[in-house]
Write a protein that holds these residues in place. Structure first.
Motif, short mmCIF file in Angstrom:
data_model
loop_
_atom_site.label_atom_id
_atom_site.label_comp_id
_atom_site.label_asym_id
_atom_site.label_seq_id
_atom_site.Cartn_x
_atom_site.Cartn_y
_atom_site.Cartn_z
N CYS A 72 0.83 -1.21 0.00
CA CYS A 72 0.00 0.00 0.00
C CYS A 72 0.86 1.25 0.00
CB CYS A 72 -0.93 0.00 1.21
SG CYS A 72 -2.22 -1.26 1.17
N MET A 73 1.94 1.25 0.76
CA MET A 73 2.83 2.42 0.78
C MET A 73 3.47 2.65 -0.58
SD MET A 73 2.57 3.80 3.70
CE MET A 73 3.80 5.04 3.32
N MET A 74 3.67 1.59 -1.34
CA MET A 74 4.26 1.72 -2.66
C MET A 74 3.32 2.38 -3.68
SD MET A 74 7.40 0.86 -3.03
CE MET A 74 7.58 1.81 -1.51
N GLN A 75 2.07 2.64 -3.27
CA GLN A 75 1.16 3.34 -4.17
C GLN A 75 1.54 4.82 -4.30
OE1 GLN A 75 -0.91 1.49 -6.04
NE2 GLN A 75 0.17 -0.09 -4.86
N ILE A 76 2.27 5.36 -3.35
CA ILE A 76 2.68 6.77 -3.46
C ILE A 76 3.58 6.99 -4.67
CG2 ILE A 76 4.02 8.60 -2.34
CD1 ILE A 76 2.88 7.81 0.29
N PRO A 77 4.63 6.19 -4.87
CA PRO A 77 5.44 6.40 -6.08
C PRO A 77 4.92 5.66 -7.31
CG PRO A 77 6.51 4.77 -4.71
CD PRO A 77 5.27 5.19 -3.97
N SER A 78 3.71 5.13 -7.27
CA SER A 78 3.19 4.41 -8.43
C SER A 78 1.77 4.88 -8.77
CB SER A 78 3.24 2.90 -8.19
OG SER A 78 2.53 2.55 -7.02
N TYR B 236 -0.62 6.52 -6.96
CA TYR B 236 -0.93 7.89 -6.59
C TYR B 236 -0.19 8.88 -7.48
CZ TYR B 236 -2.99 6.07 -2.24
OH TYR B 236 -3.77 5.42 -1.31
N TYR B 237 1.03 8.55 -7.85
CA TYR B 237 1.81 9.42 -8.72
C TYR B 237 1.12 9.56 -10.08
CZ TYR B 237 5.95 11.44 -10.97
OH TYR B 237 6.83 12.27 -11.65
N LEU B 238 0.62 8.44 -10.62
CA LEU B 238 -0.06 8.48 -11.90
C LEU B 238 -1.35 9.30 -11.81
CD1 LEU B 238 0.43 4.79 -13.07
CD2 LEU B 238 1.45 6.83 -14.10
N VAL C 149 3.08 25.75 -12.22
CA VAL C 149 2.89 24.31 -12.41
C VAL C 149 3.63 23.57 -11.30
CG1 VAL C 149 3.18 22.35 -13.95
CG2 VAL C 149 2.67 24.61 -14.90
N LEU C 150 2.87 22.88 -10.47
CA LEU C 150 3.48 22.14 -9.37
C LEU C 150 4.20 20.91 -9.89
CD1 LEU C 150 0.56 22.17 -6.77
CD2 LEU C 150 2.69 23.46 -6.62
N PRO C 151 5.35 20.54 -9.30
CA PRO C 151 5.97 19.25 -9.64
C PRO C 151 5.07 18.11 -9.20
CG PRO C 151 7.50 20.68 -8.45
CD PRO C 151 6.15 21.32 -8.34
N VAL C 152 5.05 17.04 -9.98
CA VAL C 152 4.18 15.90 -9.64
C VAL C 152 4.58 15.32 -8.29
CG1 VAL C 152 3.35 13.66 -10.39
CG2 VAL C 152 3.91 15.40 -12.08
#
Length: 582
Positions: free
Chosen positions: A326-332, A334-336, A349-352
């Motif tokens: 679940c924590m790996m959703q932040i760089p995957s 959630y990032y998308l 424009v905010l950085p992703v």
């Protein structure tokens, strides 16, 4: 009776020698009062240097991770699910390599030689990343000639080779230069250990917040492809720091236990247990007892008892796998979602990756609050306080976060699509402001603040001192397994639904179904851990009491103390006659 007098004199001399030996300070801990500040100052300098190298290494690591998905999709032409898998596999490899490098340093290569190799690999990996991302097509020899652009295939090969060498270098720095045992936590109680883990993760996350804001903006907007030079500079800083204090920083742990010994005990017990179960029936309290020499195994009682105390933590480790997924959703995932949302904020424009800071802010706020709560709980009469309740609440928060992400994905699709430029590529994204995704980031930040320090405390506290390094290695193994399981889930979801559950273009698929599926699994995981949390409630129990008497040296010490006490009773007793005393 001259023989008896001589024997009594020898016994008194031996006991006096042992008493003087017990009163002597341990080697390297200081002898005279006038010399105490020097070792203390040296120890503080070593701790500061180790912490500095740790922060530099994390700076490098987060700098590579923060915009990898954007780089893989826009520059390398990968599809969204492939870029997410690459990012999770890199994080998982960087988590597992410290265990591998620690084993190599102990058995094959040697610590000093291996740290030099790892520093070179780290330098090589961070130096190759700018080679991959450098815009060759923009470099002119003269007005008529342009340097030939690196072909995509070679670019991908160099990119993956750079990630592999960088992860090996990261593993060497974490395992050899910055192991947890270098912070001298052996004599700390539960309160001090929890405080250390809280503030350690607070510093690491503060460092990552700086990275996600600054480097992600530079990589995405200012220097674009040249942004990977910043991780290279950060890695160079870490290597210079190591070189400055190389003699003091290379920590050498105790070699009385190892990962291979632990695995050997487990496999020996399984083998002997299977043979005994088939041919004989023996009564043992635990299946690991089959590995003992007196039960037909090949390992001493001390080694087996240490492995038994570690085996108690395996259920705790196993329940962290899905949490780490679940924590790996932040760089995957959630990032998308953020990349496909409106990043414009007041003409800027905010950085992703800057959205990751929203998940870090709760941790930075909660740690001081948790410190106050822990101080009150540990100072109260309830000495059985355990942070397992933090883990349960953290797991629940992670499950709610992924569930909220599913509803946010449905909400995001209701907004009309607009064009947005990221790294010179024009993308068709939802017009929903990216800040609508903040709740799912906040919930995962709360989960991380509660779970990670508590798991580190339990892994460190509930095993004997000689097994603590092995216990942290196993925690890293299971955390790395969670990263790879996340990549496996993404690949399975994409292949099993023909790209519907994890699509390349989010508005064309059903990413919310992937989030709901993961949230349901995490809910079951939370309930499962809640049913076994009572096993880890007693932090004040000395886990070494069960088998400490089995150690030969400690048996001898107990006998010496018993003889000393008996001799004192004999000398002070007015009832016994002189003949009986001799």
């Amino acid at each position: 009776m001259p023989g008896a007098d001589r024997r009594e004199t020898q016994e008194k001399g031996f006991l006096n020698h042992m008493a003087d030996k017990e009163q002597q300070p341990p080697p390297g801990r200081g002898n005279h009062a006038g010399k105490l500040p020097h070792p203390a100052e040296k120890k503080l300098q070593e701790a500061v240097c180790v912490l500095l190298v740790e922060l530099c290494e994390r700076f490098t690591f987060f700098g590579i991770v923060c915009n990898m998905i954007l780089f893989c999709t826009v520059k390398l032409g990968y599809r969204s699910y492939q870029a997410a898998m690459v990012n999770m596999c890199f994080v998982g490899t960087s988590t597992l390599t410290p265990v591998l490098v620690g084993w190599l340093a102990e058995y094959l290569v040697g610590r000093t030689k291996l740290v030099c190799i790892c520093m070179f690999l780290h330098f090589l990996g961070t130096a190759l990343l700018p080679v991959v991302s450098f815009p060759f097509e923009d470099v002119y020899i003269d007005r008529r000639h342009i340097l030939h652009a690196l072909p995509k295939r070679e670019q991908k090969i160099v990119f993956f080779f750079a990630l592999l060498t960088a992860s090996l270098g990261i593993g060497g720095i974490r395992a050899i230069v910055c192991p947890l045992s270098a912070y001298s936590l052996e004599d700390c109680g539960p309160k001090e250990l929890l405080s250390f883990f809280n503030w350690f993760h607070w510093l690491v996350n503060l460092n990552s917040a700086v990275v996600f804001v600054s480097i992600s903006y530079i990589q995405q907007s200012v220097a674009r492809n040249l942004g990977f030079l910043i991780p290279f500079v950060s890695g160079l800083m870490a290597m210079i720091t190591i070189h400055m204090v190389r003699g003091e920083m290379i920590y050498k742990p105790k070699t009385d236990s190892s990962l291979l010994t632990t695995f050997g005990v487990i496999f020996s017990a399984l083998k002997t247990c299977c043979v005994r179960y088939r041919y004989f029936s023996t009564g043992v309290t635990s299946w690991l007892d089959h590995a003992k020499e007196n039960h037909g195994g090949h390992y001493s009682e001390t080694q087996v008892e240490g492995t038994k105390s570690l085996a108690r933590l395996f259920p705790l480790f196993a329940f962290q796998i899905l949490y780490r997924t679940c924590m790996m959703q932040i760089p995957s995932g959630y990032y998308l979602q953020t990349m496909n949302s409106n990043l414009h904020f007041g003409g800027f424009v905010l950085p992703v990756a800057a959205m990751n800071v929203i998940s870090i802010v709760p941790l930075l706020i909660l740690v001081p609050i948790l410190e106050c709560i822990n101080s009150w709980l540990f100072s109260s009469k309830d000495n059985g306080h355990s942070p397992t309740i933090y883990i349960v609440v953290g797991h629940l928060s992670a499950a709610l976060s992924v569930m909220v992400a599913g509803f946010s994905e449905i909400h995001r699709k209701h907004f009309p699509q607009v064009e947005q430029t990221l790294s010179e590529a024009v993308l068709l994204v939802s017009s929903m402001p990216c800040f609508h995704l903040a709740p799912q980031y906040i919930l995962l930040g709360v989960a991380e603040a509660l779970v990670t320090p508590s798991c580190s405390l339990l892994s460190f506290r509930l095993v004997p001192e000689r097994m603590r390094g092995i216990s942290m290695h196993f925690l890293a193994l299971f955390n790395g397994a969670g990263c790879f399981m996340g990549a496996f889930f993404v690949q399975t979801a994409h292949a099993g639904t023909q790209g519907n559950w994890f699509p390349h273009l989010l508005h064309e698929g059903k990413l919310e179904r992937f989030f709901f599926f993961l949230a349901s699994l995490m809910m079951v995981n939370t309930l499962g851990f809640w049913t076994i949390a009572h096993r880890y409630n007693n932090l004040h129990q000395d886990c070494t009491n069960e088998f400490r008497g089995c150690l030969p040296g400690e048996k001898l010490l107990k006998h010496e103390k018993a003889i000393k006490h008996y001799n004192a009773v004999l000398e002070s007793s007015p009832i016994l006659s002189p003949v009986e005393k001799t």
